[in-house]
Design a protein around this motif. Structure first.
Motif, PDB file in Angstrom:
ATOM      1  N   GLY A  19       0.815  -1.209   0.000  1.00  0.00           N
ATOM      2  CA  GLY A  19       0.000   0.000   0.000  1.00  0.00           C
ATOM      3  C   GLY A  19       0.848   1.257   0.000  1.00  0.00           C
ATOM      4  N   LEU A  20       1.935   1.244   0.752  1.00  0.00           N
ATOM      5  CA  LEU A  20       2.841   2.385   0.787  1.00  0.00           C
ATOM      6  C   LEU A  20       3.466   2.621  -0.589  1.00  0.00           C
ATOM      7  N   ALA A  21       3.866   1.543  -1.246  1.00  0.00           N
ATOM      8  CA  ALA A  21       4.446   1.658  -2.590  1.00  0.00           C
ATOM      9  C   ALA A  21       3.416   2.197  -3.587  1.00  0.00           C
ATOM     10  N   MET A  22       2.182   1.702  -3.506  1.00  0.00           N
ATOM     11  CA  MET A  22       1.138   2.191  -4.417  1.00  0.00           C
ATOM     12  C   MET A  22       0.862   3.675  -4.181  1.00  0.00           C
ATOM     13  N   PHE A  23       0.824   4.079  -2.915  1.00  0.00           N
ATOM     14  CA  PHE A  23       0.564   5.474  -2.579  1.00  0.00           C
ATOM     15  C   PHE A  23       1.664   6.385  -3.142  1.00  0.00           C
ATOM     16  N   PHE A  24       2.930   6.023  -2.910  1.00  0.00           N
ATOM     17  CA  PHE A  24       4.030   6.852  -3.410  1.00  0.00           C
ATOM     18  C   PHE A  24       4.123   6.822  -4.927  1.00  0.00           C
ATOM     19  N   LEU A  25       3.801   5.700  -5.547  1.00  0.00           N
ATOM     20  CA  LEU A  25       3.782   5.628  -7.008  1.00  0.00           C
ATOM     21  C   LEU A  25       2.720   6.564  -7.577  1.00  0.00           C
ATOM     22  N   GLY A  26       1.545   6.600  -6.939  1.00  0.00           N
ATOM     23  CA  GLY A  26       0.498   7.512  -7.370  1.00  0.00           C
ATOM     24  C   GLY A  26       0.885   8.968  -7.185  1.00  0.00           C
ATOM     25  N   LEU A  27       1.529   9.292  -6.053  1.00  0.00           N
ATOM     26  CA  LEU A  27       1.980  10.672  -5.835  1.00  0.00           C
ATOM     27  C   LEU A  27       3.071  11.083  -6.815  1.00  0.00           C
ATOM     28  N   CYS A  28       4.010  10.186  -7.067  1.00  0.00           N
ATOM     29  CA  CYS A  28       5.064  10.496  -8.045  1.00  0.00           C
ATOM     30  C   CYS A  28       4.477  10.683  -9.444  1.00  0.00           C
ATOM     31  N   GLY A  29       3.518   9.856  -9.786  1.00  0.00           N
ATOM     32  CA  GLY A  29       2.863  10.020 -11.076  1.00  0.00           C
ATOM     33  C   GLY A  29       2.112  11.336 -11.179  1.00  0.00           C
ATOM     34  N   TYR A  30       1.556  11.773 -10.084  1.00  0.00           N
ATOM     35  CA  TYR A  30       0.821  13.036 -10.078  1.00  0.00           C
ATOM     36  C   TYR A  30       1.751  14.239 -10.181  1.00  0.00           C
ATOM     37  N   PHE A  31       2.833  14.229  -9.410  1.00  0.00           N
ATOM     38  CA  PHE A  31       3.703  15.405  -9.358  1.00  0.00           C
ATOM     39  C   PHE A  31       4.755  15.461 -10.457  1.00  0.00           C
ATOM     40  N   PHE A  32       5.200  14.317 -10.954  1.00  0.00           N
ATOM     41  CA  PHE A  32       6.347  14.326 -11.866  1.00  0.00           C
ATOM     42  C   PHE A  32       6.028  13.906 -13.300  1.00  0.00           C
ATOM     43  N   THR A  33       4.780  13.632 -13.629  1.00  0.00           N
ATOM     44  CA  THR A  33       4.429  13.281 -15.006  1.00  0.00           C
ATOM     45  C   THR A  33       3.236  14.119 -15.459  1.00  0.00           C
ATOM     46  N   GLN A  34       2.952  14.032 -16.729  1.00  0.00           N
ATOM     47  CA  GLN A  34       1.815  14.745 -17.296  1.00  0.00           C
ATOM     48  C   GLN A  34       0.589  13.834 -17.449  1.00  0.00           C
ATOM     49  N   ILE A  35       0.658  12.640 -16.887  1.00  0.00           N
ATOM     50  CA  ILE A  35      -0.427  11.678 -17.040  1.00  0.00           C
ATOM     51  C   ILE A  35      -1.709  12.146 -16.344  1.00  0.00           C
ATOM     52  N   SER A  36      -1.560  13.009 -15.343  1.00  0.00           N
ATOM     53  CA  SER A  36      -2.739  13.453 -14.594  1.00  0.00           C
ATOM     54  C   SER A  36      -3.586  14.460 -15.371  1.00  0.00           C
ATOM     55  N   LEU A  37      -3.095  14.905 -16.517  1.00  0.00           N
ATOM     56  CA  LEU A  37      -3.869  15.853 -17.317  1.00  0.00           C
ATOM     57  C   LEU A  37      -4.944  15.169 -18.157  1.00  0.00           C
ATOM     58  N   GLU A  38      -4.845  13.867 -18.328  1.00  0.00           N
ATOM     59  CA  GLU A  38      -5.843  13.109 -19.094  1.00  0.00           C
ATOM     60  C   GLU A  38      -6.807  12.431 -18.119  1.00  0.00           C
ATOM     61  N   LEU A  39      -8.000  12.146 -18.614  1.00  0.00           N
ATOM     62  CA  LEU A  39      -9.013  11.539 -17.759  1.00  0.00           C
ATOM     63  C   LEU A  39      -8.588  10.140 -17.293  1.00  0.00           C
ATOM     64  N   SER A  40      -8.048   9.333 -18.198  1.00  0.00           N
ATOM     65  CA  SER A  40      -7.621   7.983 -17.807  1.00  0.00           C
ATOM     66  C   SER A  40      -6.458   8.041 -16.832  1.00  0.00           C
ATOM     67  N   GLY A  41      -5.571   9.017 -16.972  1.00  0.00           N
ATOM     68  CA  GLY A  41      -4.461   9.178 -16.041  1.00  0.00           C
ATOM     69  C   GLY A  41      -4.939   9.576 -14.658  1.00  0.00           C
ATOM     70  N   MET A  42      -5.949  10.441 -14.608  1.00  0.00           N
ATOM     71  CA  MET A  42      -6.525  10.827 -13.320  1.00  0.00           C
ATOM     72  C   MET A  42      -7.118   9.615 -12.613  1.00  0.00           C
ATOM     73  N   LEU A  43      -7.782   8.768 -13.376  1.00  0.00           N
ATOM     74  CA  LEU A  43      -8.398   7.574 -12.808  1.00  0.00           C
ATOM     75  C   LEU A  43      -7.345   6.620 -12.259  1.00  0.00           C
ATOM     76  N   VAL A  44      -6.276   6.414 -13.011  1.00  0.00           N
ATOM     77  CA  VAL A  44      -5.211   5.506 -12.576  1.00  0.00           C
ATOM     78  C   VAL A  44      -4.527   6.042 -11.321  1.00  0.00           C
ATOM     79  N   LEU A  45      -4.178   7.316 -11.333  1.00  0.00           N
ATOM     80  CA  LEU A  45      -3.470   7.887 -10.185  1.00  0.00           C
ATOM     81  C   LEU A  45      -4.344   7.933  -8.933  1.00  0.00           C
ATOM     82  N   SER A  46      -5.607   8.306  -9.102  1.00  0.00           N
ATOM     83  CA  SER A  46      -6.479   8.344  -7.925  1.00  0.00           C
ATOM     84  C   SER A  46      -6.733   6.936  -7.386  1.00  0.00           C
ATOM     85  N   SER A  47      -6.795   5.952  -8.272  1.00  0.00           N
ATOM     86  CA  SER A  47      -6.955   4.568  -7.811  1.00  0.00           C
ATOM     87  C   SER A  47      -5.711   4.086  -7.066  1.00  0.00           C
ATOM     88  N   LEU A  48      -4.535   4.426  -7.581  1.00  0.00           N
ATOM     89  CA  LEU A  48      -3.301   4.040  -6.896  1.00  0.00           C
ATOM     90  C   LEU A  48      -3.213   4.675  -5.514  1.00  0.00           C
TER      91      LEU A  48
END
Length: 98
Positions: A19-48
């Motif tokens: 769970g800790l790894a999933m949480f940090f992976l989601g935060l890193c994806g949110y802060f350091f990538t542009q994936i959160s700008l797309e709807l599918s990316g938002m869904l993946v990151l919020s799920s993680l």
């Protein structure tokens, strides 16, 4: 019995770190990538992030429950030790008769 308790503890610890790894992976994806700008990316990151937080939560609860159980066991042991120490030899013999 001890093996089952050990297995449960290891299972909770493993879930906590997954769970800790999933949480940090989601935060890193949110802060350091542009994936959160797309709807599918938002869904993946919020799920993680959400699943990571849910998987992390049982471990502290299990630790608290184990601590509380140990406190109850220690208190019961102290009470039984105090009750036998306070008895006179005559009352101990009477208790053994009944």
């Amino acid at each position: 019995m001890k093996l089952l308790t050990l297995f449960k503890a290891l299972h909770c610890i493993a879930l906590h770190f997954i769970g800790l790894a999933m949480f940090f992976l989601g935060l890193c994806g949110y802060f350091f990538t542009q994936i959160s700008l797309e709807l599918s990316g938002m869904l993946v990151l919020s799920s993680l992030i959400g699943l990571g937080l849910m998987l992390m939560s049982p471990y502290p609860i299990v630790l608290f429950l184990q601590w509380a159980q140990q406190q109850a066991d220690n208190q019961a042991a102290n009470q039984s030790a105090n009750s036998t120490a306070n008895q006179t030899p005559d009352s101990k013999n009477q208790n053994e008769k009944y």
